[in-house]
Design a protein around this motif. Structure first.
Motif, PDB file in Angstrom:
ATOM      1  N   PRO A 111       0.821  -1.141  -0.340  1.00 58.96           N
ATOM      2  CA  PRO A 111       0.012  -0.395   0.364  1.00 58.96           C
ATOM      3  C   PRO A 111       0.990   0.817  -0.255  1.00 58.96           C
ATOM      4  O   PRO A 111       0.468   3.016  -0.694  1.00 58.96           O
ATOM      5  CB  PRO A 111      -0.700  -0.174   1.606  1.00 58.96           C
ATOM      6  N   ILE A 112       2.161   1.377   0.186  1.00 54.09           N
ATOM      7  CA  ILE A 112       2.830   2.651   0.133  1.00 54.09           C
ATOM      8  C   ILE A 112       3.325   2.830  -0.884  1.00 54.09           C
ATOM      9  O   ILE A 112       3.587   3.844  -1.320  1.00 54.09           O
ATOM     10  CB  ILE A 112       4.124   1.858   1.980  1.00 54.09           C
ATOM     11  N   ALA A 113       3.846   1.861  -2.044  1.00 57.09           N
ATOM     12  CA  ALA A 113       4.151   2.015  -2.622  1.00 57.09           C
ATOM     13  C   ALA A 113       3.021   2.525  -3.248  1.00 57.09           C
ATOM     14  O   ALA A 113       2.964   3.247  -4.617  1.00 57.09           O
ATOM     15  CB  ALA A 113       4.773   0.324  -3.550  1.00 57.09           C
ATOM     16  N   ASP A 127      17.588  -1.144   1.595  1.00 55.22           N
ATOM     17  CA  ASP A 127      17.705  -0.191   2.311  1.00 55.22           C
ATOM     18  C   ASP A 127      16.860   1.436   1.892  1.00 55.22           C
ATOM     19  O   ASP A 127      15.677   1.356   2.201  1.00 55.22           O
ATOM     20  CB  ASP A 127      18.046   0.079   3.766  1.00 55.22           C
ATOM     21  N   ALA A 128      17.879   1.532   1.259  1.00 52.14           N
ATOM     22  CA  ALA A 128      17.293   3.531   0.473  1.00 52.14           C
ATOM     23  C   ALA A 128      16.402   3.123  -0.499  1.00 52.14           C
ATOM     24  O   ALA A 128      15.657   4.084   0.159  1.00 52.14           O
ATOM     25  CB  ALA A 128      18.931   3.291   0.150  1.00 52.14           C
ATOM     26  N   PHE A 129      15.988   2.474  -1.016  1.00 53.08           N
ATOM     27  CA  PHE A 129      15.333   1.990  -1.585  1.00 53.08           C
ATOM     28  C   PHE A 129      14.295   1.910  -1.213  1.00 53.08           C
ATOM     29  O   PHE A 129      13.120   2.790  -1.307  1.00 53.08           O
ATOM     30  CB  PHE A 129      14.977   0.645  -2.699  1.00 53.08           C
ATOM     31  N   ILE A 137      10.412   4.936  -0.925  1.00 46.66           N
ATOM     32  CA  ILE A 137       9.368   5.229  -1.254  1.00 46.66           C
ATOM     33  C   ILE A 137       8.570   5.436  -0.005  1.00 46.66           C
ATOM     34  O   ILE A 137       7.231   5.982   0.008  1.00 46.66           O
ATOM     35  CB  ILE A 137       9.045   3.464  -1.355  1.00 46.66           C
ATOM     36  N   ALA A 138       8.546   5.109   1.477  1.00 47.35           N
ATOM     37  CA  ALA A 138       7.974   5.499   2.346  1.00 47.35           C
ATOM     38  C   ALA A 138       8.403   7.101   2.573  1.00 47.35           C
ATOM     39  O   ALA A 138       6.791   7.575   2.553  1.00 47.35           O
ATOM     40  CB  ALA A 138       8.095   4.417   3.190  1.00 47.35           C
ATOM     41  N   ARG A 139       9.520   7.713   1.954  1.00 47.85           N
ATOM     42  CA  ARG A 139       9.522   8.923   2.250  1.00 47.85           C
ATOM     43  C   ARG A 139       8.570   9.692   1.246  1.00 47.85           C
ATOM     44  O   ARG A 139       8.059  11.013   1.578  1.00 47.85           O
ATOM     45  CB  ARG A 139      10.692   8.963   2.002  1.00 47.85           C
ATOM     46  N   PRO A 156       4.510  10.880   8.042  1.00 50.24           N
ATOM     47  CA  PRO A 156       5.363  10.570   9.131  1.00 50.24           C
ATOM     48  C   PRO A 156       5.887   9.271  10.210  1.00 50.24           C
ATOM     49  O   PRO A 156       6.468   8.612  10.453  1.00 50.24           O
ATOM     50  CB  PRO A 156       5.983  11.957  10.473  1.00 50.24           C
ATOM     51  N   LEU A 157       4.400   8.504  10.496  1.00 50.58           N
ATOM     52  CA  LEU A 157       4.083   7.888  10.581  1.00 50.58           C
ATOM     53  C   LEU A 157       4.592   6.483   9.762  1.00 50.58           C
ATOM     54  O   LEU A 157       5.337   5.322  10.198  1.00 50.58           O
ATOM     55  CB  LEU A 157       2.463   7.414  10.872  1.00 50.58           C
ATOM     56  N   VAL A 158       4.463   6.831   8.795  1.00 50.75           N
ATOM     57  CA  VAL A 158       4.899   5.239   7.713  1.00 50.75           C
ATOM     58  C   VAL A 158       5.747   5.157   7.705  1.00 50.75           C
ATOM     59  O   VAL A 158       7.226   4.387   7.578  1.00 50.75           O
ATOM     60  CB  VAL A 158       3.914   5.844   6.380  1.00 50.75           C
ATOM     61  N   ILE A 159       6.957   6.682   7.309  1.00 45.50           N
ATOM     62  CA  ILE A 159       8.140   7.024   7.609  1.00 45.50           C
ATOM     63  C   ILE A 159       8.692   5.640   8.912  1.00 45.50           C
ATOM     64  O   ILE A 159       9.693   5.108   8.579  1.00 45.50           O
ATOM     65  CB  ILE A 159       8.913   8.214   7.227  1.00 45.50           C
TER      66      ILE A 159
END
Length: 231
Positions: A103-105, A141-143, A147-149, A154-157
């Motif tokens: 869902p984040i994507a 990890d950076a990838f 996507i979250a950012r 802020p909660l998703v991140i």
């Protein structure tokens, strides 16, 4: 001469006034004892006795190592992220990621800028060319954090940061290194890099459903290699 030492009852009254004056909200954390004692004008020993009085009345509650909080003790106290990470197995982590990251994507597909997409594509290419699992972990990890950012939430991140921190655990590292070697390193990196690029292309196309599916496929493949094929 030093002033007269305050009684527990006097400090309790001062604490009540302090709570009213600061207008704390439910479950707000009080100042630490080392700061609160001079504010109230008492010793830490007397302060603890007064805090115990207020705790018995349900006005505050205390948790060793975390602090003192306003209001009654919550019915179910949440477990700290660091404790959760220690409890979770690699299978737990991947199951959680399958629930959270697709869902984040999809959300990222609705919000990504041209610059965001360029950064994701760069991380995806780095992951596809990784010579070992450490380099792959860094790029991967950076990838996923990238996507979250993009969501700006802020909660998703924070959720992704918690899941990401498991990468520092020896248990995860051993299992991922084993999976990386079992899948013949360069082939593993190239396969996952292609899946990363598929996620990027879905996000670039502003297609939330395709982005969700591409992320689900990517994480499902990792789970198969790391968990099921290891059994």
């Amino acid at each position: 001469m030093p002033g007269k030492r305050l009684t527990t009852a006097a400090v309790t009254r001062r604490l009540r006034a302090h709570l009213r004056r600061r207008a704390y909200g439910p479950q707000d954390r009080l100042e630490p004892e080392r700061a609160l004692a001079p504010m109230i004008g008492c010793s830490r020993e007397t302060l603890r006795a007064a805090l115990e009085v207020l705790e018995k009345e349900g006005l505050i509650w205390r948790h060793v190592g975390q602090g003192t909080f306003v209001g009654p003790h919550p019915a179910s106290e949440p477990i700290r992220p660091s404790v959760l990470i220690e409890m979770a197995s690699p299978a737990d982590v991947l199951a959680a990621r399958l629930l959270i990251e697709p869902p984040i994507a999809g959300e990222a597909a609705l919000r990504a800028t041209i610059e965001d997409i360029a950064h994701l594509r760069s991380h995806a290419l780095r992951s596809s060319e990784a010579p070992d699992w450490q380099a792959y972990e860094q790029a991967d990890d950076a990838f996923h954090k990238g996507i979250a950012r993009i969501t700006g939430n802020p909660l998703v991140i924070a959720f992704l940061d918690v899941l990401s921190s498991v990468r520092g655990r020896a248990r995860w590292q051993r299992q991922h290194d084993l999976a990386f070697r079992r899948a013949r390193k360069k082939e593993y990196a190239a396969q996952q890099g292609r899946m990363h690029l598929a996620i990027v292309e879905a996000i670039a196309a502003r297609n939330p459903e395709a982005a969700r599916q591409a992320m689900f496929d990517h994480l499902s493949t990792i789970r198969t290699i790391m968990i099921y094929e290891a059994d």
